[in-house]
Design an enzyme around this catalytic site. Structure first.
Site, PDB file in Angstrom:
ATOM      1  N   ASP A 271       0.816  -1.217   0.000  1.00  0.00           N
ATOM      2  CA  ASP A 271       0.000   0.000   0.000  1.00  0.00           C
ATOM      3  C   ASP A 271       0.852   1.271   0.000  1.00  0.00           C
ATOM      4  OD1 ASP A 271      -2.745   1.198   0.562  1.00  0.00           O
ATOM      5  OD2 ASP A 271      -1.610   2.004   2.241  1.00  0.00           O
ATOM      6  N   GLU A 313       1.104  -0.549  -5.030  1.00  0.00           N
ATOM      7  CA  GLU A 313       0.011   0.418  -5.182  1.00  0.00           C
ATOM      8  C   GLU A 313       0.642   1.802  -5.215  1.00  0.00           C
ATOM      9  OE1 GLU A 313      -3.433   3.055  -3.624  1.00  0.00           O
ATOM     10  OE2 GLU A 313      -1.701   2.515  -2.433  1.00  0.00           O
TER      11      GLU A 313
HETATM   12  C1  GLC Z   1      -3.972   3.498  -0.275  1.00  0.00           C
HETATM   13  C2  GLC Z   1      -5.359   2.942  -0.043  1.00  0.00           C
HETATM   14  C3  GLC Z   1      -6.243   4.035   0.469  1.00  0.00           C
HETATM   15  C4  GLC Z   1      -5.662   4.570   1.751  1.00  0.00           C
HETATM   16  C5  GLC Z   1      -4.201   4.996   1.582  1.00  0.00           C
HETATM   17  C6  GLC Z   1      -3.525   5.221   2.890  1.00  0.00           C
HETATM   18  O1  GLC Z   1      -3.956   4.463  -1.257  1.00  0.00           O
HETATM   19  O2  GLC Z   1      -5.861   2.405  -1.227  1.00  0.00           O
HETATM   20  O3  GLC Z   1      -7.552   3.568   0.663  1.00  0.00           O
HETATM   21  O4  GLC Z   1      -6.416   5.665   2.191  1.00  0.00           O
HETATM   22  O5  GLC Z   1      -3.449   4.001   0.916  1.00  0.00           O
HETATM   23  O6  GLC Z   1      -3.282   4.000   3.537  1.00  0.00           O
END
Ligand code: GLC
Length: 624
Positions: A271, A313
């Site tokens: 993430d 991500e």
């Molecule tokens: C990522 C997740 C999102 C979250 C962020 C902080 O982008 O997809 O939902 O708010 O990380 O953890």
């Protein structure tokens, strides 16, 4: 390591030693660059090896077997068989122990990869949808126990579905044990976070940082009077950024990943990786060190749990996205998957404008045709908002286009305030200082189904369904693993019930996180109603994908010029005849001369001559 040639069977420790040999050369470089100034590289390598060995020894036999299978078939995740499904466990199955009962539904769609949204123990109350983790070694009790998690993973694997979970590694909840110890004054754990004694440095950093949640969490730092320290909090106040300059953080997170891998996780969604490294004077996103960290994590995981892959991500602009799949010295060595945020944004942009020139320009000029042993996760919607990542440079390539004006148009169009727009979305994190606005809304609501159902206009319903089909056909053919966001296969609409829950009401992203509609999912026979039409369209698309080897992710994706602004086109070259994909982003039929003689549309079986007519929002997969 010398392997005795006379022995016939390899022991587990020999296998480990061989994998360590293989991994070392791809580990030493990044670890030395990242941490060479803080710890002797040999010492860090030794500690890393010991950690890997500990987890390898504890690795269950069935997972070791999977390791071997994947070692022999390292391209497994690039296959055209792969189809992902993304869901919240509570919204899909209630609890983990009920998940197995829903596997036939996933199999019915052709799913081979299941992303269970945040399921580790979050902080109480607000938790950013579970992305504020209090304990990485416990399952959220509202969903079940670690034993339930392991058995859900076993059931998924038995159905050839790879379990995926989120690994939040940019930050922990401020209630995590590390943060609690840091707060109590323990210097070892204070070094896990980015803490400052006064606001001098935070203020300097702020000058080049953006705000992620300007509406509910402005700024990037928080002062805690009890500690007398400022803490780096990129997202919400309760999410403390980890200090990846500290090798102890690397080891602690690696330890966590391998612990979870041994519970049966096959894919880690890493993430918010873009934010892991910070440097004064920069936006502190996408810094080169991030790619060293990702290489080190990927290569270390490959030693002790080779069945496992990582998905980055990084929801960033096109130019910054490519390195997440490995370029230069990182080629073939970093995360195996990364979200194709640009494809997603360009789908929505082309759909609103009926013009694919920006899409063609962005996807052709920023992205290579393929990557070494890595590919995209393609998607149309996910649990997050849509950020309109369209740059001035890219807009400048399109006559009469200005990036701020186009971004504004998209936000208005999808909020439904642009005249004639059928979309039913909502603004998110409007920032008056920058003029930036992001967008929430479910796939179906943004595509126009919600408004069409309200008016009962059959033509409008058909159009919305065709737009959804186009999106699904695009992500299933573009290259990479298509990710279906739970409920999109049934056209689920926005859900406003989050407004009644105080822990969620201030985060509009919950609007597009509806609960699964098992009534609809259980009634798929009547082909005349919208949800069954959407479902069967998608199911058919995925079945054809599986039967089309050209669509495997290792085959290059070449964007071509369709000669018509309304049609986006690309080819997928397989070993023999390629497949040409044509996507009509307009409400009118479009004529394209593909200059390839006679071809068959794999989705309908229709034969086409050189000149092809696409129906409104039609998508054809043409094989010569
Ligand atoms: C990522 C997740 C999102 C979250 C962020 C902080 O982008 O997809 O939902 O708010 O990380 O953890």
């Amino acid at each position: 390591m010398a392997t005795p040639a006379t022995r016939t069977e390899m022991t587990a420790s020999e296998l480990f030693a061989l994998r360590w040999d293989r991994g070392q050369r791809d580990l030493i470089g990044p670890l030395t660059r990242l941490y060479g100034g803080v710890i002797a590289p040999e010492t860090l390598m030794e500690r890393t090896r010991d950690l890997l060995q500990k987890h390898w020894r504890a690795r269950p036999a069935d997972l070791r077997r999977l390791d071997l299978i994947r070692d022999l078939n390292p391209d497994w995740f690039l296959s055209q068989d792969m189809v992902g499904y993304v869901f919240y466990i509570d919204k899909f199955a209630g609890r983990l122990k009920n998940l197995a009962a829903h596997i036939p539904y996933l199999q019915g769609l052709g799913v081979t990869y299941a992303h269970m949204m945040p399921c580790l123990l979050p902080r109480a109350g607000q938790s950013d949808g579970g992305y504020a983790v209090k304990d990485y070694r416990r399952i959220n009790p509202a969903l079940g126990s670690m034993a339930d998690f392991q058995s859900a993973n076993l059931s998924l694997r038995a159905a050839s579905i790879s379990p995926c979970i989120d690994m939040v590694l940019n930050h922990t909840a401020k209630e995590h044990a590390w943060a609690q110890k840091a707060r109590a004054g323990d210097p070892f754990y204070q070094a896990f976070y980015r803490m400052f004694d006064d606001d001098r440095l935070p203020r300097q950093y702020e000058q080049s940082l953006v705000e992620i949640f300007p509406a509910q969490a402005p700024g990037n730092f928080t002062f805690y009077p009890d500690m007398g320290k400022w803490v780096w909090t990129t997202f919400n106040e309760y999410q403390w950024d980890l200090n990846w300059e500290n090798p102890e953080v690397f080891l602690a997170i690696l330890d966590t990943i391998l612990f979870l891998a041994n519970k049966g996780v096959e894919v880690f969604r890493l993430d918010a990786v873009a934010f892991m490294w910070k440097r004064m004077g920069t936006g502190c996103q996408n810094l080169p060190e991030v790619h060293d960290i990702l290489q080190a994590l990927t290569q270390a995981t490959r030693v002790a749990a080779p069945a496992v892959i990582h998905k980055a991500e990084a929801i960033v602009g096109p130019a910054d996205l490519v390195p997440y799949l490995g370029t230069g010295r990182h080629a073939g060595r970093v995360s195996q998957l990364a979200y194709h945020n640009s494809l997603m944004v360009q789908y929505w942009s082309a759909l609103a404008s009926g013009d694919t020139r920006l899409m063609t320009h962005v996807l052709r000029s920023h992205f290579p045709d393929s990557f070494r042993r890595a590919s995209f996760a393609t998607y149309i919607r996910c649990h997050d908002d849509i950020g309109w990542a369209i740059t001035e440079d890219d807009a400048a390539h399109i006559p009469h286009m200005s990036a701020p004006a186009h971004r504004n148009f998209l936000a208005d169009y999808y909020a439904g305030t642009f005249t004639g727009s059928p979309a039913r979305g909502a603004d998110f994190q409007s920032n008056p200082a920058t003029g930036d606005r992001r967008t929430n809304g479910s796939f179906a609501s943004l595509a126009g189904l919600e408004s069409a159902l309200e008016t009962g206009d059959r033509g409008a319903i058909d159009i919305a369904i065709a737009r959804i089909r186009l999106g699904h056909a695009l992500i299933a053919s573009f290259g990479g693993i298509p990710l279906i966001y739970m409920g999109d296969e049934l056209g689920l609409l926005n859900d406003h019930s989050y407004l009644d829950d105080p822990a969620r009401a201030d985060d509009g992203r919950w609007m597009h996180r509806p609960a699964m509609d098992w009534d609809k999912a259980g009634n798929l026979d009547d082909r005349g109603v919208p949800h069954t039409r959407i479902y069967h369209d998608l199911r058919h698309i995925l079945a054809v994908r599986k039967a089309t080897p050209q669509l495997a992710a290792h085959n290059p994706t070449q964007i071509i010029d369709s000669g018509t602004a309304g049609v986006f086109a690309f080819t997928r070259q397989g070993d023999d005849r390629g497949v040409t994909v044509l996507c009509n982003f307009t409400s009118q039929p479009q004529v394209v001369d593909i200059d390839a003689g006679q071809s068959t549309d794999l989705l309908t079986g229709d034969i086409h001559r050189a000149v092809v007519t696409l129906p409104p929002y039609g998508c054809l997969w043409l094989r010569a």
